[in-house]
Design a protein around this motif. Structure first.
Motif, PDB file in Angstrom:
ATOM      1  N   SER A  58      -4.764   2.537 -11.584  1.00  0.00           N
ATOM      2  CA  SER A  58      -4.700   3.494 -10.484  1.00  0.00           C
ATOM      3  C   SER A  58      -3.450   3.268  -9.638  1.00  0.00           C
ATOM      4  O   SER A  58      -2.757   4.224  -9.272  1.00  0.00           O
ATOM      5  N   TYR A  59      -3.157   2.012  -9.329  1.00  0.00           N
ATOM      6  CA  TYR A  59      -2.041   1.701  -8.430  1.00  0.00           C
ATOM      7  C   TYR A  59      -0.689   2.054  -9.049  1.00  0.00           C
ATOM      8  O   TYR A  59       0.188   2.602  -8.363  1.00  0.00           O
ATOM      9  N   TYR A  60      -0.522   1.728 -10.321  1.00  0.00           N
ATOM     10  CA  TYR A  60       0.798   1.898 -10.948  1.00  0.00           C
ATOM     11  C   TYR A  60       1.005   3.244 -11.629  1.00  0.00           C
ATOM     12  O   TYR A  60       2.150   3.644 -11.858  1.00  0.00           O
TER      13      TYR A  60
ATOM     14  N   PRO B 231       3.667   3.055  -3.501  1.00  0.00           N
ATOM     15  CA  PRO B 231       3.494   4.176  -4.445  1.00  0.00           C
ATOM     16  C   PRO B 231       3.902   5.532  -3.885  1.00  0.00           C
ATOM     17  O   PRO B 231       4.049   6.493  -4.650  1.00  0.00           O
TER      18      PRO B 231
ATOM     19  N   LEU C 232       0.810  -1.211   0.000  1.00  0.00           N
ATOM     20  CA  LEU C 232       0.000   0.000   0.000  1.00  0.00           C
ATOM     21  C   LEU C 232       0.850   1.270   0.000  1.00  0.00           C
ATOM     22  O   LEU C 232       0.456   2.285  -0.600  1.00  0.00           O
TER      23      LEU C 232
ATOM     24  N   THR D  42      -8.802   4.439  -6.774  1.00  0.00           N
ATOM     25  CA  THR D  42      -8.871   3.047  -7.219  1.00  0.00           C
ATOM     26  C   THR D  42     -10.282   2.680  -7.652  1.00  0.00           C
ATOM     27  O   THR D  42     -10.488   2.102  -8.733  1.00  0.00           O
TER      28      THR D  42
ATOM     29  N   PHE E  53      -6.261   7.003  -1.924  1.00  0.00           N
ATOM     30  CA  PHE E  53      -5.924   5.740  -2.596  1.00  0.00           C
ATOM     31  C   PHE E  53      -7.194   4.967  -2.948  1.00  0.00           C
ATOM     32  O   PHE E  53      -7.372   4.499  -4.078  1.00  0.00           O
TER      33      PHE E  53
END
Length: 261
Positions: free
Chosen positions: A148-150, A51, A48, A186, A182
């Protein structure tokens, strides 16, 4: 003489009992996954919080892509402190985050249970299409989550976390704010990636057509850029990285509408 009732048909109370059992199984599975995630605290929070680090893999990818085009580009190192302002905030955030991740991890099983619940009311042909649609919805959602995460979240965090109106002012981000942003980004990207499914549904209902989507392609591109500008920081590179996949989804939606027709 009255006909005998079909033993395979359930009464209203029977359907409620099936629904209750289904929800109970979903809660058990989701809770079990959430407990496992809660116990593996170090691994979970490393994933988590990655990033937020200047060494995150996305920055290396962008640097390597720039080098492939002969551009000498390097990201500057940055550091943003995360803090907890309430006594119980870390513990409560740990619990709520584990539940969110438990729901995400259990989502394939949840979709399976929902399909089992509604499948008796479907014809065989409808079951076939329903399975395909459910799989596509899930895969598109996961693609949005990964996007979204990367891409979206790390670049947004880097920009907003290091932005300062004066040298004297330094940002310290609360843990609640980090997780809230976050989660919001996402879910937003997961829903946005459902564009082809929305096009499929609206075409089936007769509200749109492939010809209409193709006719307003330029207008849609501008609208996509506007949406990307709203959900991303005011950074050209981030805008491009988000606009391109969203526009590709629009083009896929046109092909989907043609296929439906």
């Amino acid at each position: 003489m009255a006909k005998k009732s079909d033993p395979d048909l359930l009464t209203f109370g029977g359907h409620l009992e099936v629904l209750r059992r289904m929800l109970f199984r979903i809660i058990i599975v989701t809770g079990a996954i959430a407990v496992v995630i809660f116990c593996f605290k170090d691994t979970t929070w490393k994933i988590l919080l990655d990033p937020s680090e200047c060494s995150f893999v996305t920055y290396r990818w962008i640097e390597n892509m720039a080098a492939a085009f002969g551009i000498d580009f390097r990201f500057d190192d940055f550091s943003v402190d995360l803090i907890a302002t309430d006594l119980s905030s870390q513990f409560m955030t740990h619990i709520t985050t584990s539940i969110y991740l438990g729901l995400l991890g259990a989502s394939p099983y949840i979709l399976y249970e929902l399909f089992r619940f509604i499948s008796p009311a479907l014809y065989e042909k409808e079951k076939k299409y329903s399975v395909q649609v459910v799989v596509i919805i899930y895969l598109l959602f996961i693609m949005g989550v990964l996007m979204s995460y990367y891409i979206l979240f790390p670049i947004s965090f880097r920009f907003l976390g290091t932005y300062s109106v004066a040298e004297k002012i330094h940002s310290t981000i609360t843990l609640d704010s980090y997780i809230s942003t976050f989660t919001t980004l996402t879910l937003l990207m997961g829903v946005t990636f459902q564009l082809p499914v929305i096009a499929f549904t609206l075409t089936k209902l007769g509200f749109i057509s492939s010809e209409m989507l193709a006719k307003y392609r330029k207008h849609s591109f501008l609208l996509i850029m506007l949406v990307a500008a709203i959900i991303t920081p005011p950074d050209l590179m981030t805008l491009v990285l988000v606009t391109i996949p969203l526009y590709l989804l629009y083009e896929i939606s046109i092909r989907v509408a043609k296929w439906v027709e």
